[in-house]
Enzyme design. Structure first.
Site, PDB file in Angstrom:
ATOM      1  N   HIS A  19      14.169   0.668  -9.801  1.00  0.00           N
ATOM      2  CA  HIS A  19      13.551  -0.888  -9.695  1.00  0.00           C
ATOM      3  C   HIS A  19      14.651  -1.856 -10.286  1.00  0.00           C
ATOM      4  O   HIS A  19      14.758  -2.663  -9.717  1.00  0.00           O
ATOM      5  CB  HIS A  19      12.325  -1.015 -10.488  1.00  0.00           C
ATOM      6  CG  HIS A  19      11.009  -0.191  -9.983  1.00  0.00           C
ATOM      7  ND1 HIS A  19      10.401   0.589 -10.861  1.00  0.00           N
ATOM      8  CD2 HIS A  19      10.451  -0.186  -8.784  1.00  0.00           C
ATOM      9  CE1 HIS A  19       9.390   1.353 -10.057  1.00  0.00           C
ATOM     10  NE2 HIS A  19       9.333   0.726  -8.631  1.00  0.00           N
ATOM     11  N   LYS A  43      -6.469   1.765  -9.049  1.00  0.00           N
ATOM     12  CA  LYS A  43      -5.329   2.727  -8.806  1.00  0.00           C
ATOM     13  C   LYS A  43      -5.313   3.714 -10.149  1.00  0.00           C
ATOM     14  O   LYS A  43      -4.469   4.514 -10.288  1.00  0.00           O
ATOM     15  CB  LYS A  43      -3.820   1.867  -8.644  1.00  0.00           C
ATOM     16  CG  LYS A  43      -3.747   1.522  -7.172  1.00  0.00           C
ATOM     17  CD  LYS A  43      -2.282   1.249  -7.059  1.00  0.00           C
ATOM     18  CE  LYS A  43      -1.865   1.242  -5.561  1.00  0.00           C
ATOM     19  NZ  LYS A  43      -0.455   1.233  -5.383  1.00  0.00           N
ATOM     20  N   ARG A  92      13.734   3.820  -0.100  1.00  0.00           N
ATOM     21  CA  ARG A  92      14.516   4.979  -0.787  1.00  0.00           C
ATOM     22  C   ARG A  92      14.614   6.049   0.402  1.00  0.00           C
ATOM     23  O   ARG A  92      15.175   5.593   1.714  1.00  0.00           O
ATOM     24  CB  ARG A  92      13.615   5.979  -1.765  1.00  0.00           C
ATOM     25  CG  ARG A  92      13.750   5.149  -3.106  1.00  0.00           C
ATOM     26  CD  ARG A  92      12.800   5.898  -3.863  1.00  0.00           C
ATOM     27  NE  ARG A  92      11.588   5.586  -3.458  1.00  0.00           N
ATOM     28  CZ  ARG A  92      10.201   5.838  -3.903  1.00  0.00           C
ATOM     29  NH1 ARG A  92      10.185   6.398  -5.210  1.00  0.00           N
ATOM     30  NH2 ARG A  92       9.158   5.625  -3.298  1.00  0.00           N
ATOM     31  N   SER A 130       8.140   6.435  -9.859  1.00  0.00           N
ATOM     32  CA  SER A 130       7.267   6.142 -10.791  1.00  0.00           C
ATOM     33  C   SER A 130       6.584   7.683 -10.870  1.00  0.00           C
ATOM     34  O   SER A 130       6.373   7.854 -12.184  1.00  0.00           O
ATOM     35  CB  SER A 130       6.604   5.197 -10.963  1.00  0.00           C
ATOM     36  OG  SER A 130       7.276   3.891 -11.055  1.00  0.00           O
TER      37      SER A 130
HETATM   38  O1  PNS Z   1       4.670  -0.260  -6.034  1.00  0.00           O
HETATM   39  P1  PNS Z   1       3.583   0.016  -4.831  1.00  0.00           P
HETATM   40  O2  PNS Z   1       2.383   0.415  -5.249  1.00  0.00           O
HETATM   41  O3  PNS Z   1       4.144   0.544  -3.526  1.00  0.00           O
HETATM   42  O4  PNS Z   1       3.382  -1.706  -4.290  1.00  0.00           O
HETATM   43  C1  PNS Z   1       2.252  -1.864  -3.333  1.00  0.00           C
HETATM   44  C2  PNS Z   1       2.134  -3.231  -3.460  1.00  0.00           C
HETATM   45  C3  PNS Z   1       1.512  -3.818  -4.444  1.00  0.00           C
HETATM   46  C4  PNS Z   1       3.294  -4.209  -2.795  1.00  0.00           C
HETATM   47  C5  PNS Z   1       0.932  -3.599  -2.126  1.00  0.00           C
HETATM   48  O5  PNS Z   1      -0.146  -2.675  -2.425  1.00  0.00           O
HETATM   49  C6  PNS Z   1       0.318  -4.813  -2.125  1.00  0.00           C
HETATM   50  O6  PNS Z   1       0.949  -5.945  -1.684  1.00  0.00           O
HETATM   51  N1  PNS Z   1      -0.848  -5.232  -2.573  1.00  0.00           N
HETATM   52  C7  PNS Z   1      -1.750  -6.445  -2.548  1.00  0.00           C
HETATM   53  C8  PNS Z   1      -2.756  -6.514  -1.338  1.00  0.00           C
HETATM   54  C9  PNS Z   1      -2.231  -6.916   0.174  1.00  0.00           C
HETATM   55  O7  PNS Z   1      -1.867  -8.049   0.186  1.00  0.00           O
HETATM   56  N2  PNS Z   1      -2.455  -5.934   0.859  1.00  0.00           N
HETATM   57  C10 PNS Z   1      -2.172  -6.439   2.422  1.00  0.00           C
HETATM   58  C11 PNS Z   1      -0.982  -6.022   2.705  1.00  0.00           C
HETATM   59  S1  PNS Z   1      -0.439  -4.517   3.249  1.00  0.00           S
END
Ligand code: PNS
Length: 161
Positions: A19, A43, A92, A130
């Site tokens: 990150h 989560k 990745r 992570s």
């Molecule tokens: O690090 P991660 O867990 O891959 O991040 C995922 C994240 C936080 C980017 C994604 O879950 C997110 O944007 N959540 C917010 C809810 C949302 O907007 N969902 C609709 C679009 S997919």
């Protein structure tokens, strides 16, 4: 601060050197980066939101162009609230692609003004995440060099060694 800002969203449970590499490289493109931690207790993260905020703030202390924040609800709404239109994500392996593509298209359907930008991870962090780092740490594996030193200490504390 004036200039172009990007939102870098994620769970960051915990933040890794992968990150960090994305953040530092993105700062060569954007004037400001907002690290936005998703506040989603469903989560069941290892680190509380407060712990994740505090770790990331500690790492970027002294960098005024990095803001650490949390959000809930739709990412695109948060991006608009922060007065920008860019979502930054790291990529990745191929396995990331399908999920990221799906998410980018859904975000685009929700708000056509918001653009998703991807930076390829450095080869050094190609295999890390992570999740896999937490697994190794939980089994007393040596994860130094994969996460910042402060995060390494916190992981050791969490797993009680
Ligand atoms: O690090 P991660 O867990 O891959 O991040 C995922 C994240 C936080 C980017 C994604 O879950 C997110 O944007 N959540 C917010 C809810 C949302 O907007 N969902 C609709 C679009 S997919």
């Amino acid at each position: 601060m004036k200039g172009k800002a990007a939102v870098y969203p994620g769970t960051f449970d915990p933040i890794t050197n992968g990150h960090l590499s994305i953040v530092n490289r993105a700062l060569k493109i954007f004037d400001k980066l907002i690290i936005a931690i998703l506040n989603n207790p469903q989560k069941e993260p290892l680190f509380t939101l407060e712990e994740r905020i505090s770790m990331i703030e500690g790492i970027f202390k002294g960098k005024p162009n990095v803001e650490v924040d949390s959000f809930d609800g739709l990412l695109v709404d948060y991006v608009v609230e922060k007065k920008t239109n860019v979502v930054l994500r790291g990529l990745r392996a191929l396995s990331d692609f399908e999920y990221e593509f799906q998410m980018a298209l859904m975000n685009r359907k929700l708000n056509r003004e918001v653009q998703s930008i991807f930076l390829m991870t450095d080869y050094k962090w190609f295999y890390t995440s992570s999740t896999i780092i937490k697994e190794a740490a939980s089994l007393n594996g040596d994860i130094s060099g994969l996460v910042p030193a402060a995060v390494c200490r916190k992981l050791k504390e969490k797993f009680g060694y």
